[in-house]
Design an enzyme around this catalytic site. Structure first.
Site, mmCIF file in Angstrom:
data_model
loop_
_atom_site.group_PDB
_atom_site.id
_atom_site.type_symbol
_atom_site.label_atom_id
_atom_site.label_comp_id
_atom_site.label_asym_id
_atom_site.label_seq_id
_atom_site.Cartn_x
_atom_site.Cartn_y
_atom_site.Cartn_z
ATOM 1 N N HIS A 106 -26.352 42.617 -3.184
ATOM 2 C CA HIS A 106 -27.358 41.290 -3.600
ATOM 3 C C HIS A 106 -27.436 41.388 -5.157
ATOM 4 O O HIS A 106 -28.982 42.165 -4.719
ATOM 5 C CB HIS A 106 -27.687 39.457 -3.393
ATOM 6 C CG HIS A 106 -28.299 38.882 -3.636
ATOM 7 N ND1 HIS A 106 -28.526 38.275 -4.609
ATOM 8 C CD2 HIS A 106 -27.389 37.391 -3.139
ATOM 9 C CE1 HIS A 106 -28.463 36.456 -5.448
ATOM 10 N NE2 HIS A 106 -27.925 36.337 -4.328
ATOM 11 N N SER A 162 -25.419 28.387 -8.935
ATOM 12 C CA SER A 162 -25.319 27.547 -8.635
ATOM 13 C C SER A 162 -24.169 26.501 -8.425
ATOM 14 O O SER A 162 -23.161 25.219 -8.724
ATOM 15 C CB SER A 162 -25.472 27.230 -10.165
ATOM 16 O OG SER A 162 -26.687 28.197 -10.938
ATOM 17 N N GLY A 211 -28.976 30.374 -9.364
ATOM 18 C CA GLY A 211 -29.977 29.557 -9.494
ATOM 19 C C GLY A 211 -30.154 29.410 -11.109
ATOM 20 O O GLY A 211 -31.514 28.503 -11.239
ATOM 21 N N ASN A 254 -26.868 31.521 2.044
ATOM 22 C CA ASN A 254 -28.064 32.230 1.195
ATOM 23 C C ASN A 254 -28.823 31.696 0.880
ATOM 24 O O ASN A 254 -29.275 31.032 0.625
ATOM 25 C CB ASN A 254 -28.109 32.760 0.360
ATOM 26 C CG ASN A 254 -28.416 34.310 0.104
ATOM 27 O OD1 ASN A 254 -29.258 34.070 0.700
ATOM 28 N ND2 ASN A 254 -28.320 34.510 -0.991
ATOM 29 N N GLU A 288 -20.908 36.494 -7.904
ATOM 30 C CA GLU A 288 -22.008 36.444 -8.498
ATOM 31 C C GLU A 288 -22.439 35.988 -9.789
ATOM 32 O O GLU A 288 -23.206 37.813 -9.822
ATOM 33 C CB GLU A 288 -22.767 36.366 -7.421
ATOM 34 C CG GLU A 288 -22.467 35.786 -6.414
ATOM 35 C CD GLU A 288 -24.125 34.847 -5.086
ATOM 36 O OE1 GLU A 288 -24.210 34.818 -4.949
ATOM 37 O OE2 GLU A 288 -24.928 36.503 -5.309
ATOM 38 N N GLU A 293 -30.049 40.345 -6.191
ATOM 39 C CA GLU A 293 -31.985 40.573 -6.344
ATOM 40 C C GLU A 293 -32.053 41.223 -5.283
ATOM 41 O O GLU A 293 -32.833 41.644 -5.744
ATOM 42 C CB GLU A 293 -32.438 38.693 -5.797
ATOM 43 C CG GLU A 293 -31.432 37.909 -6.710
ATOM 44 C CD GLU A 293 -31.925 36.554 -5.798
ATOM 45 O OE1 GLU A 293 -31.651 36.049 -4.667
ATOM 46 O OE2 GLU A 293 -31.650 34.957 -6.012
ATOM 47 N N LYS A 341 -31.836 32.974 1.616
ATOM 48 C CA LYS A 341 -32.980 33.787 0.761
ATOM 49 C C LYS A 341 -34.000 34.107 1.196
ATOM 50 O O LYS A 341 -34.582 33.327 2.030
ATOM 51 C CB LYS A 341 -33.112 33.540 -0.784
ATOM 52 C CG LYS A 341 -31.600 33.008 -1.824
ATOM 53 C CD LYS A 341 -31.834 33.277 -3.474
ATOM 54 C CE LYS A 341 -30.471 32.770 -3.535
ATOM 55 N NZ LYS A 341 -30.232 33.043 -5.393
HETATM 56 P P1 PGA Z 1 -27.802 30.042 -6.063
HETATM 57 O O1 PGA Z 1 -27.767 31.535 -6.050
HETATM 58 O O2 PGA Z 1 -26.591 28.831 -5.403
HETATM 59 O O3 PGA Z 1 -28.914 29.223 -5.938
HETATM 60 O O4 PGA Z 1 -27.313 29.745 -7.080
HETATM 61 C C1 PGA Z 1 -26.231 31.949 -4.710
HETATM 62 C C2 PGA Z 1 -26.192 33.362 -4.717
HETATM 63 O O5 PGA Z 1 -27.640 34.121 -5.246
HETATM 64 O O6 PGA Z 1 -25.973 33.902 -3.962
#
Ligand code: PGA
Length: 245
Positions: A90, A204, A166, A6, A160, A92, A8
């Site tokens: 997601h 992460s 993150g 991903n 998630e 976000e 982003k």
């Molecule tokens: P990350 O993000 O691996 O940077 O924690 C995962 C995601 O949001 O899909």
């Protein structure tokens, strides 16, 4: 085993081309690999990835077919730009764009109607986990986000935990196993035990922790954000997935 990148809102186009080529050149025939790219990159990336084993998807779509929705893209647009799947729900997008599970259900319906497979994200916040509501939150997200008619063969679910995204704070193996078990039960109730869609973990994931994540029961893959922007780290994660496959 599935390993999904991903990206982003990253990286710049010239770096994205180099990175996509590097990922496409990696060979992991026993696993499924997916790249969720920023929308403007779908056309150049899908041209670059034609004939490779890396599948490409969008990071969101609107639920409507067309119309006055400035800045949005439809599922048909994603498909026409080379996507074969889409990431929906997601955290976000839930947090920053006010997406409710009801809206996500409409998006899943739109995506399936355009022959896009769907990776649905679910997960609790830190406050919800501290309040011991994590399982109920995820159950509610699943029940409300997955439309009744959605065929299990076209779905993947990514668990998630919001607080793990993150942050470098990965959920514990016990918590991941417990939540994947809850998710599998909800999906088995709906589809039957033999038709439970793949359940991925995200938050992460990196080159150092991937192998241990793949040893957790019911973890069928990972959704990788930050570490997917590094070709070597992504290769290490894919190698761990292939070893576990
Ligand atoms: P990350 O993000 O691996 O940077 O924690 C995962 C995601 O949001 O899909």
């Amino acid at each position: 085993m599935i390993v999904a990148a991903n990206w982003k809102m990253n990286p710049a186009l010239d770096q994205a081309s180099v990175l996509a080529t590097a990922l496409a050149n990696q060979s992991f025939p026993q696993i499924k690999r997916i790249l969720f790219a920023p929308h403007p990159y779908l056309v150049p990336m899908s041209v670059r990835l034609t004939g490779t084993a890396l599948e490409i998807g969008g990071q969101d779509c609107h639920f409507a077919d067309h119309g006055a929705f400035t800045g949005d893209v439809s599922a048909a647009m994603l498909r026409d730009c080379g996507a074969s799947l889409v990431l929906l729900g997601h955290s976000e997008r839930r947090a920053a764009h006010g997406e409710t599970s009801d809206i996500i259900a409409q998006k899943i319906t739109a995506a399936l109607a355009q022959n896009l497979d769907v990776m649905l994200c679910v997960g609790e916040t830190k406050a919800e986990r501290d309040d011991k509501k994590a399982e109920q939150v995820v159950i509610d997200q699943l029940q409300a986000s997955i439309p009744k008619h959605a065929p299990p063969a076209r779905l993947m679910v990514a668990y998630e935990p919001v607080w793990a995204i993150g942050t470098g704070a990965v959920a514990s193996p016990d918590d991941i196993a417990a939540m994947h078990d809850v998710i599998a039960s909800v999906l088995a109730e709906r589809y039957g035990a033999n038709h439970v869609p793949p359940i991925l973990y995200g938050g992460s994931v990196n080159a150092d922790n991937a192998a241990s994540l793949f040893s957790i029961p019911l973890v069928s893959g990972v959704l990788v954000g930050g570490a997917s922007l590094d070709a070597d780290a992504f290769a290490t994660i894919c190698a761990a997935a292939q070893d576990a496959a």
